[in-house]
Design an enzyme around this catalytic site. Structure first.
Site, short mmCIF file in Angstrom:
data_model
loop_
_atom_site.label_atom_id
_atom_site.label_comp_id
_atom_site.label_asym_id
_atom_site.label_seq_id
_atom_site.Cartn_x
_atom_site.Cartn_y
_atom_site.Cartn_z
N CYS A 109 46.18 41.92 29.83
CA CYS A 109 45.56 43.21 30.18
C CYS A 109 46.89 44.24 29.84
CB CYS A 109 45.21 43.32 31.43
SG CYS A 109 44.31 44.76 32.12
N HIS A 148 41.26 39.02 31.11
CA HIS A 148 41.85 38.37 32.16
C HIS A 148 41.51 36.82 31.93
CE1 HIS A 148 44.02 41.20 34.49
NE2 HIS A 148 42.78 42.12 34.08
N GLU A 161 42.58 34.20 33.03
CA GLU A 161 42.96 33.41 34.22
C GLU A 161 41.70 33.31 35.37
OE1 GLU A 161 44.43 37.57 35.16
OE2 GLU A 161 44.11 36.28 33.61
#
Length: 544
Positions: A382, A516, A518
Site C-alpha cells: 500500500c 493488502h 496479508e
C-alpha cells in the site's frame, strides 16, 4: 436450522474471546460442520475505519469492502471462511440505522427506545443470512458490566428465549488469576463475573477459564458449584506457545465436546485436526530462521499490524523457518543515514507496510533506497508501494517527487483519484470529503504482465483479486519514466489506469503492491507473496 453460540467475556478485557471463537469454530469445522462467526462491538463508531490503530489495532477489510474489527481476521485465518459486511456490527451502526428510520417516519410516531428498537435491530443482525450454516458464533466485545454492552446483552437474553430449545448456548470467558504472594489461584473473580452475567438474565452453559497455571480439579469443582455448571463445562485455558496451538489445546480440554453436548449432539464425527497438527509442527520445529525489518509508523502496538505479523509467520511456515520480526520506527531514519545502515544491514528482508499521513514517510523512502541499492529482498504494501515509486522517481531525476497526501508538490507521483469504476458503477469522492467511507475498499481485480516476476509468484496467474484500503494512487503519467529507470509496473487494474504492482527485474526480489495481501493469508494456506518474500529472505540469509 442454525444453532447459535453467544460468547461473552468478564473480569478483564484482552482475554482472547476472538481467538477462542475462532478456535471453537475451527474445531466444529473440523468435525464437518458449516460455521460462521460474527462480532458485536459496543462502541459508538460506525466502524473502526477512522480510529487510530493505537486505539483499536488494525482495521480488517473484507472482500465486500467492510472495515471491521481485527477479530474478523482471526475468524478468517482459522476457518478460511470469508467474512463480509454482515459479520460485524457496532452500536454506532445500529443507532445510525435507527435514527435514519426515525427521521423518515418509519416508526409512525412511536417513541423510539433501546427496548425494543435497539435490541430488535441487534437480533435482526444476529439472525440474518444463516445460509444453511450449522453454527453461528456471536462474539460480544467488551466485558460483562460495561454500560455500552447492555443492549447487546439484553438482545442475547431475548434471543435465547425466542429460539427453539437447545438452539442456543452461552460460553463465558473469564480469568482465574494466580496470586503469587499467596501461591494460589483465585476463583472469586470468575464467580462474580458469572453472577453479573446472571443478573442480566443470561446463564452461561460453558466457562472458559484463562489461567497462567493449571487449574486443579478441586478448583474446577468449586467454580462449577458456585457458577451452576457441570465440572466438565469448566474448561481450563492456559497460555499457549502459539495462537495456532489453541484449537488443539481446547480440543484436548474438551471444549468442542462440551459445546456439542450442550446442543444435545452426542454422535458428532471425530474432528480431522491433521492440518492443525501440521501447522503447529511447522511453527514449533523450524529448520532455520530469517530476520525481517518492518519499517512502519505504528510499531508501538503490534496489533496495529496484526494480519501482517501473522502473514509473515505463515510465509515462514511455508519454508519451515522461524521469522524474527524487528519492528523499526520509520522516523528514526529521518535523523541520520548511519541509523539506516546500522539497523537494516542485519536484516534478511525489508518490508514497508501501509499507513496514512506524512509522519515517517521519508524514513520509509530511505528504507526503500537501502533495499534497492543493497539488493536486499523488499516488499512494499500500500503506502510502502507508493514510497517505492516516489523513491524510484527521485532516483530517475524527479527530485521533488512526493505524494499529495503529504501536501502540495511539483511532482505528484502519488495523488488522490476522484473517480473510479466498480461493479456498481462510477464512484466519486472529493479531496476534502469525510474520511469515513471515502477509500477504495475491498476486493478488486488486477491483471498481471505475462512472464513477470509477480506472475510467477502467483503460480503463472495473469489475473488476481486482492483487498484494498487506500485513498491515494500512483499517478499514471509517471509510469513511462519510472519503467525507463527500471521500476516495472507488472500489475494494473483491468482498465489499465491504476497501478497495482511494481517490481524490479534487476533486483533479487523487489515487489510493491497497492493492495493488502496479508488480509488473505492463512496458516494452512500462506499467501504466495509472503511465501515468496520469506523464501527470498532465506536465500539472503544464506548469502550473508
Amino acid at each position: 436450522m442454525a444453532r447459535y453460540i453467544f460468547i461473552t467475556g468478564g473480569v478483564v478485557s484482552s482475554l482472547g474471546k476472538g481467538l477462542m471463537a475462532a478456535s471453537l469454530a475451527a474445531l466444529l469445522q473440523a468435525r464437518g460442520y458449516k460455521v460462521r462467526i460474527r462480532k458485536f462491538d459496543p462502541y459508538l463508531n460506525v466502524d473502526p475505519g477512522t480510529m487510530s490503530p493505537y486505539q483499536h489495532g488494525e482495521v480488517y477489510v473484507t472482500d465486500d469492502g467492510a472495515e471491521t474489527d481485527l477479530d474478523l481476521g482471526h475468524y478468517e485465518r482459522f476457518t478460511g471462511v470469508s467474512a463480509h459486511q454482515g459479520d460485524n456490527i457496532t452500536s454506532g451502526r445500529v443507532y445510525q440505522q435507527i435514527i435514519a428510520k426515525e427521521r423518515r417516519g418509519d416508526y409512525l410516531g412511536a417513541t423510539v427506545q433501546v427496548v425494543p428498537h435497539v435490541t430488535d435491530a441487534i437480533k435482526e443482525f444476529a439472525l440474518a443470512g444463516q445460509d444453511d450454516h450449522d453454527f453461528i458464533l456471536c462474539e460480544i466485545g467488551g466485558t460483562v458490566g460495561d454500560i455500552e454492552s447492555l443492549p447487546f446483552m439484553e438482545a442475547i437474553r431475548q434471543l435465547r428465549n425466542e429460539l427453539e430449545p437447545m438452539q442456543s448456548l452461552s460460553v463465558h470467558v473469564t480469568l482465574v488469576p494466580y496470586i503469587a504472594a499467596a501461591g494460589e489461584l483465585k476463583t472469586k473473580p470468575t464467580q462474580h463475573s458469572v453472577r453479573e452475567l446472571a443478573s442480566l438474565g443470561i446463564k452461561p452453559d460453558v466457562l472458559l477459564c484463562r489461567a497462567e497455571h493449571p487449574i486443579p480439579d478441586g478448583e474446577r469443582q468449586k467454580i462449577a458449584n458456585f457458577c451452576n455448571v457441570r465440572k466438565e463445562a469448566v474448561i481450563p485455558a492456559l497460555d499457549a506457545p502459539s495462537i495456532y496451538s489453541v484449537p488443539l489445546q481446547y480440543h484436548a480440554e474438551g471444549l468442542d465436546t462440551e459445546v456439542l453436548r450442550g446442543f444435545g449432539i452426542t454422535d458428532a464425527p471425530e474432528p480431522d485436526l491433521s492440518r492443525w497438527y501440521d501447522v503447529v509442527d511447522r511453527k514449533s520445529n523450524p529448520e532455520g530462521e530469517v530476520t525481517i525489518g518492518v519499517v512502519g509508523k505504528y510499531v508501538g502496538l503490534q496489533d496495529a499490524y496484526k494480519s501482517l505479523n501473522e502473514a509473515l509467520i505463515h510465509g515462514g511456515m511455508a519454508h519451515r523457518v522461524k521469522v524474527n520480526i524487528k519492528w523499526i520506527d520509520a522516523e528514526v531514519f529521518e535523523q541520520s543515514d548511519s541509523d539506516i545502515a546500522a539497523q537494516l544491514e542485519p536484516m534478511h528482508g525489508i518490508l514497508v507496510p501501509g499507513g496514512f499521513g506524512e509522519r515517517g514517510s521519508e524514513g520509509k523512502i530511505a528504507s526503500v533506497r537501502f533495499a534497492r541499492e543493497r539488493k536486499v529482498p523488499f516488499l512494499g504494501i500500500c503506502l510502502g508501494m507508493q514510497m517505492a515509486c516516489v523513491e524510484g522517481a527521485r532516483n530517475a531525476g524527479f527530485a521533488q517527487a512526493s505524494s499529495t497526501e503529504f501536501g502540495s508538490t511539483e511532482e505528484p507521483v502519488v495523488g488522490i483519484i476522484t473517480e473510479w469504476m466498480t461493479e456498481e458503477g462510477l464512484q466519486k469522492r472529493e479531496a476534502g470529503g469525510d474520511l469515513g467511507g471515502t477509500m477504495r475498499l475491498g476486493a478488486y481485480d488486477a491483471k498481471l504482465a505475462a512472464n513477470s516476476h509477480v506472475s510467477s509468484i502467483y503460480g503463472g496467474a495473469t489475473e488476481i483479486s486482492e483487498r484494498h484500503r487506500h485513498r491515494y494512487e500512483v499517478n499514471g503519467k509517471y509510469i513511462e519514466p519510472l519503467e525507463k529507470q527500471g521500476l516495472i509496473f507488472s500489475g494494473m487494474s483491468p482498465d489499465g489506469l491504476l497501478p497495482e504492482i511494481v517490481e524490479r527485474p534487476d533486483h533479487p526480489w523487489f515487489v510493491g503492491v497497492q493492495f493488502h495481501p496479508e488480509l488473505k493469508s492463512k496458516p494452512f494456506d500462506p499467501h504466495p507473496l509472503f511465501a515468496g518474500f520469506i523464501g527470498a529472505a532465506l536465500e539472503q540469509a544464506r548469502l550473508v
